[in-house]
Write a protein that holds these residues in place. Sequence first.
Motif, mmCIF file in Angstrom:
data_model
loop_
_atom_site.group_PDB
_atom_site.id
_atom_site.type_symbol
_atom_site.label_atom_id
_atom_site.label_comp_id
_atom_site.label_asym_id
_atom_site.label_seq_id
_atom_site.Cartn_x
_atom_site.Cartn_y
_atom_site.Cartn_z
ATOM 1 N N ILE A 12 0.985 -1.246 -0.026
ATOM 2 C CA ILE A 12 -0.110 0.036 0.083
ATOM 3 C C ILE A 12 0.926 1.193 -0.059
ATOM 4 O O ILE A 12 0.656 2.064 -0.646
ATOM 5 C CB ILE A 12 -1.055 0.020 1.355
ATOM 6 C CG1 ILE A 12 -2.025 -0.996 0.997
ATOM 7 C CG2 ILE A 12 -1.632 1.509 1.166
ATOM 8 C CD1 ILE A 12 -2.997 -1.383 2.275
ATOM 9 N N ASN A 15 2.640 2.944 -3.021
ATOM 10 C CA ASN A 15 1.862 2.143 -4.258
ATOM 11 C C ASN A 15 0.682 3.112 -4.628
ATOM 12 O O ASN A 15 -0.123 3.042 -4.115
ATOM 13 C CB ASN A 15 1.715 0.811 -4.103
ATOM 14 C CG ASN A 15 1.006 0.242 -5.263
ATOM 15 O OD1 ASN A 15 0.478 0.709 -6.154
ATOM 16 N ND2 ASN A 15 0.424 -0.833 -4.693
ATOM 17 N N PHE A 18 -2.808 1.266 -5.273
ATOM 18 C CA PHE A 18 -3.110 0.061 -4.271
ATOM 19 C C PHE A 18 -4.531 -0.064 -4.472
ATOM 20 O O PHE A 18 -5.054 -1.235 -4.254
ATOM 21 C CB PHE A 18 -2.510 0.498 -2.964
ATOM 22 C CG PHE A 18 -3.269 1.211 -2.047
ATOM 23 C CD1 PHE A 18 -4.269 1.018 -1.201
ATOM 24 C CD2 PHE A 18 -2.936 2.843 -2.100
ATOM 25 C CE1 PHE A 18 -4.787 1.806 -0.413
ATOM 26 C CE2 PHE A 18 -3.451 3.702 -1.353
ATOM 27 C CZ PHE A 18 -4.493 3.463 -0.465
ATOM 28 N N ASP A 21 -5.344 -1.950 -7.326
ATOM 29 C CA ASP A 21 -4.884 -3.481 -6.944
ATOM 30 C C ASP A 21 -5.638 -4.373 -6.281
ATOM 31 O O ASP A 21 -5.982 -5.379 -6.472
ATOM 32 C CB ASP A 21 -3.498 -3.152 -6.596
ATOM 33 C CG ASP A 21 -2.487 -2.974 -7.670
ATOM 34 O OD1 ASP A 21 -2.801 -2.603 -8.792
ATOM 35 O OD2 ASP A 21 -1.349 -2.365 -7.284
ATOM 36 N N ALA A 41 -7.450 -2.214 2.192
ATOM 37 C CA ALA A 41 -7.512 -1.074 1.203
ATOM 38 C C ALA A 41 -8.631 -0.114 1.621
ATOM 39 O O ALA A 41 -8.602 0.882 1.388
ATOM 40 C CB ALA A 41 -7.224 -1.450 -0.222
ATOM 41 N N TRP A 76 4.276 -8.142 -2.424
ATOM 42 C CA TRP A 76 4.223 -8.352 -0.695
ATOM 43 C C TRP A 76 5.520 -8.358 -0.282
ATOM 44 O O TRP A 76 5.768 -7.695 0.838
ATOM 45 C CB TRP A 76 3.194 -9.344 -0.369
ATOM 46 C CG TRP A 76 3.773 -10.687 -0.449
ATOM 47 C CD1 TRP A 76 3.493 -11.572 -1.412
ATOM 48 C CD2 TRP A 76 4.557 -11.406 0.853
ATOM 49 N NE1 TRP A 76 4.620 -12.768 -1.155
ATOM 50 C CE2 TRP A 76 4.928 -12.485 0.109
ATOM 51 C CE3 TRP A 76 5.088 -10.941 1.970
ATOM 52 C CZ2 TRP A 76 5.680 -13.522 0.758
ATOM 53 C CZ3 TRP A 76 5.774 -11.861 2.641
ATOM 54 C CH2 TRP A 76 6.277 -12.941 1.957
ATOM 55 N N SER A 79 7.135 -5.027 0.683
ATOM 56 C CA SER A 79 6.383 -4.329 1.577
ATOM 57 C C SER A 79 6.667 -4.565 3.082
ATOM 58 O O SER A 79 6.494 -5.739 3.404
ATOM 59 C CB SER A 79 4.898 -4.306 1.297
ATOM 60 O OG SER A 79 4.103 -3.919 2.401
#
Length: 108
Positions: A12, A15, A18, A21, A41, A76, A79
């Motif tokens: 997130i 990004n 996000f 996504d 999100a 992922w 992150s």
Amino acid sequence: MNDLVYYLSGPITNNPNFIADFRDAEEKLRKNGIKNIINPANLCSVLHEEAKYEDYMDLCMQLLDKAHAIVQLPGWEQSLGCQREYGYSLALEKATYPLSLMLEVRKK
């Protein structure tokens, strides 16, 4: 699989796409028969403007507690928040699946 609750985990921070996504991942999972999805999100529309990173992460961990499994979106691994969610899910012995595998398995 239909009764299980799945938590989406993906990058997130830093990004700009996000929301799209996560929405795309949620839609694809729903089309493949998975109905119980926690999409973190969506927290952006719930928390106030001054909410800090840790405020979001605290809620994410609480939501992850409610899930049976975690579904990891591409990227992922880069992150820190996703790595934290992954470690937490391992500690709770929750199943962990890459999004691509969830979509492939559901097609069969």
